[in-house]
Design an enzyme around this catalytic site. Sequence first.
Site, PDB file in Angstrom:
ATOM      1  N   HIS A  31       0.855  -1.197   0.000  1.00  0.00           N
ATOM      2  CA  HIS A  31       0.000   0.000   0.000  1.00  0.00           C
ATOM      3  C   HIS A  31       0.882   1.235   0.000  1.00  0.00           C
ATOM      4  CE1 HIS A  31      -3.754   2.293   0.678  1.00  0.00           C
ATOM      5  NE2 HIS A  31      -2.931   3.149   1.294  1.00  0.00           N
ATOM      6  N   CYS A  32       1.019   1.824  -1.161  1.00  0.00           N
ATOM      7  CA  CYS A  32       1.745   3.084  -1.277  1.00  0.00           C
ATOM      8  C   CYS A  32       1.153   3.833  -2.472  1.00  0.00           C
ATOM      9  CB  CYS A  32       3.241   2.848  -1.461  1.00  0.00           C
ATOM     10  SG  CYS A  32       3.618   1.700  -2.783  1.00  0.00           S
ATOM     11  N   HIS A  33       1.555   5.069  -2.633  1.00  0.00           N
ATOM     12  CA  HIS A  33       0.979   5.918  -3.684  1.00  0.00           C
ATOM     13  C   HIS A  33       2.100   6.661  -4.402  1.00  0.00           C
ATOM     14  CE1 HIS A  33      -2.818   5.600  -1.323  1.00  0.00           C
ATOM     15  NE2 HIS A  33      -2.078   5.937  -0.275  1.00  0.00           N
ATOM     16  N   TYR A  49      -6.531  17.626  -1.433  1.00  0.00           N
ATOM     17  CA  TYR A  49      -5.232  18.086  -0.921  1.00  0.00           C
ATOM     18  C   TYR A  49      -4.307  18.249  -2.112  1.00  0.00           C
ATOM     19  CZ  TYR A  49      -4.191  13.059  -1.339  1.00  0.00           C
ATOM     20  OH  TYR A  49      -4.048  11.771  -1.805  1.00  0.00           O
ATOM     21  N   SER A  77      -6.320   9.738  -4.168  1.00  0.00           N
ATOM     22  CA  SER A  77      -7.528  10.503  -4.494  1.00  0.00           C
ATOM     23  C   SER A  77      -7.206  11.835  -5.173  1.00  0.00           C
ATOM     24  CB  SER A  77      -8.379  10.729  -3.242  1.00  0.00           C
ATOM     25  OG  SER A  77      -7.680  11.504  -2.299  1.00  0.00           O
ATOM     26  N   ARG A 124     -10.316   0.695  -6.437  1.00  0.00           N
ATOM     27  CA  ARG A 124     -10.545   1.157  -5.066  1.00  0.00           C
ATOM     28  C   ARG A 124     -11.824   1.972  -4.994  1.00  0.00           C
ATOM     29  NH1 ARG A 124      -7.061   5.500  -1.451  1.00  0.00           N
ATOM     30  NH2 ARG A 124      -6.954   4.268   0.437  1.00  0.00           N
ATOM     31  N   ARG A 130     -13.970  13.190   3.526  1.00  0.00           N
ATOM     32  CA  ARG A 130     -12.967  14.246   3.422  1.00  0.00           C
ATOM     33  C   ARG A 130     -12.079  14.061   2.180  1.00  0.00           C
ATOM     34  NH1 ARG A 130      -8.115  12.109   5.032  1.00  0.00           N
ATOM     35  NH2 ARG A 130      -8.258  10.341   6.455  1.00  0.00           N
ATOM     36  N   HIS A 181      -6.568  -0.454   5.805  1.00  0.00           N
ATOM     37  CA  HIS A 181      -6.279  -0.032   7.188  1.00  0.00           C
ATOM     38  C   HIS A 181      -7.304  -0.570   8.198  1.00  0.00           C
ATOM     39  CE1 HIS A 181      -4.048   2.400   4.466  1.00  0.00           C
ATOM     40  NE2 HIS A 181      -4.816   3.467   4.465  1.00  0.00           N
ATOM     41  N   ASP A 249       2.158   2.980   3.184  1.00  0.00           N
ATOM     42  CA  ASP A 249       1.260   4.117   2.966  1.00  0.00           C
ATOM     43  C   ASP A 249       2.024   5.371   2.511  1.00  0.00           C
ATOM     44  OD1 ASP A 249      -1.238   5.462   2.891  1.00  0.00           O
ATOM     45  OD2 ASP A 249      -0.866   6.309   4.879  1.00  0.00           O
TER      46      ASP A 249
HETATM   47  C1  0GY Z   1      -4.431   6.300   2.437  1.00  0.00           C
HETATM   48  C2  0GY Z   1      -5.123   7.295   3.201  1.00  0.00           C
HETATM   49  C3  0GY Z   1      -5.564   8.522   2.856  1.00  0.00           C
HETATM   50  C4  0GY Z   1      -5.597   9.086   1.563  1.00  0.00           C
HETATM   51  C5  0GY Z   1      -5.771   8.432   0.416  1.00  0.00           C
HETATM   52  O1  0GY Z   1      -6.222   8.330  -1.831  1.00  0.00           O
HETATM   53  C6  0GY Z   1      -5.956   9.063  -0.896  1.00  0.00           C
HETATM   54  O2  0GY Z   1      -5.860  10.279  -0.997  1.00  0.00           O
HETATM   55  O3  0GY Z   1      -5.824   7.127   0.377  1.00  0.00           O
HETATM   56  C7  0GY Z   1      -6.080   9.337   3.949  1.00  0.00           C
HETATM   57  O4  0GY Z   1      -6.061  10.570   3.839  1.00  0.00           O
HETATM   58  O5  0GY Z   1      -6.536   8.772   4.966  1.00  0.00           O
HETATM   59  O6  0GY Z   1      -4.830   5.128   2.400  1.00  0.00           O
HETATM   60  O7  0GY Z   1      -3.424   6.575   1.829  1.00  0.00           O
END
Ligand code: 0GY
Length: 296
Positions: A31-33, A49, A77, A124, A130, A181, A249
């Site tokens: 789980h990473c972005h 954000y 997101s 997803r 939020r 999570h 994360d």
């Molecule tokens: C996560 C958690 C968050 C954000 C996102 O896609 C996202 O912007 O997943 C969060 O703000 O809790 O899983 O990375």
Amino acid sequence: MSIDNEGRIRSWTLSPSRPRFVPPPGAVDAHCHVFGPQADFSFSPKAKYLPQDAGPDALFALRDRLGFARNVIVQASCHGTDNRATLNAIAVSDGRARGVAVVDPAIGDAELDALHEGGIRGVRFNFLKRLVDDAPKDRFIDVAHRIQRLGWHVVVYFEADILDEMRPFLAAIPTPIVIDHMGRPDVRQGPDGADMKAFRALLDSRDDIWTKVTCPDRLDPAGPPYRDFVRSVRPLVEAYPDHVLWGTDWPHPNMEAVLPDDGLLVDVIPEIAVTEELQRKLLIDNPIRLYWPDQE
Ligand code: 0GY
């Protein structure tokens, strides 16, 4: 938190400590972005954000520093349903990354095929108000039916306060499910607290639900060494050893007050998965089964 002169936020530390725990060879950060780079992949007009660039070079440098071999990149997101930044990171990973997309429910089959070709293995559904404006359950169920033929799964992100109202929706999903999570329990309640009990009931409701035992930094306000997280999550890993995944994360979207130290997050692994066998399942066998089934 650090903000640049364009108002973009950095929510990750640039110099994480080197972990004491050495992951087994082949370990997957599941789980990473990636964020951007923005010059190539702009953010969604609906993004909640605005982060600084956290592209594939930085992600793969972190992977190597922490001792991991592969990444599962989850579409963030801030990029909305434009998955190009995620696909780009997968494409430059030398086969060492796969991904989870966020799609417009109206997406066509040819576009789904192209995502599969690009290394996507799941979609997803995000229910955090939020982070997203809407989460149309009926349309999500339709998407879940249409990805079935590709062998994908659904990743669902929600918080503990809506777990009960999520149950019928989750029961209607025809593919395997991964819960991000653990549905964000209050880990201060401990392993027998209401949140963990409710979450276990969900895991027991079908045999193809998985969860990510991730984000001590989000779930345990006391911070490192995340004692409440450890005492709540260790029994879960022991009870569901074949259905748990782990990830950093990184780059920790929205973690603004305290920048998590990824080295310390890795050091939580042997506290929640206390034997080599549990660690191998958590870090290798389970993510390979979901994301590289062709290489099992
Ligand atoms: C996560 C958690 C968050 C954000 C996102 O896609 C996202 O912007 O997943 C969060 O703000 O809790 O899983 O990375």
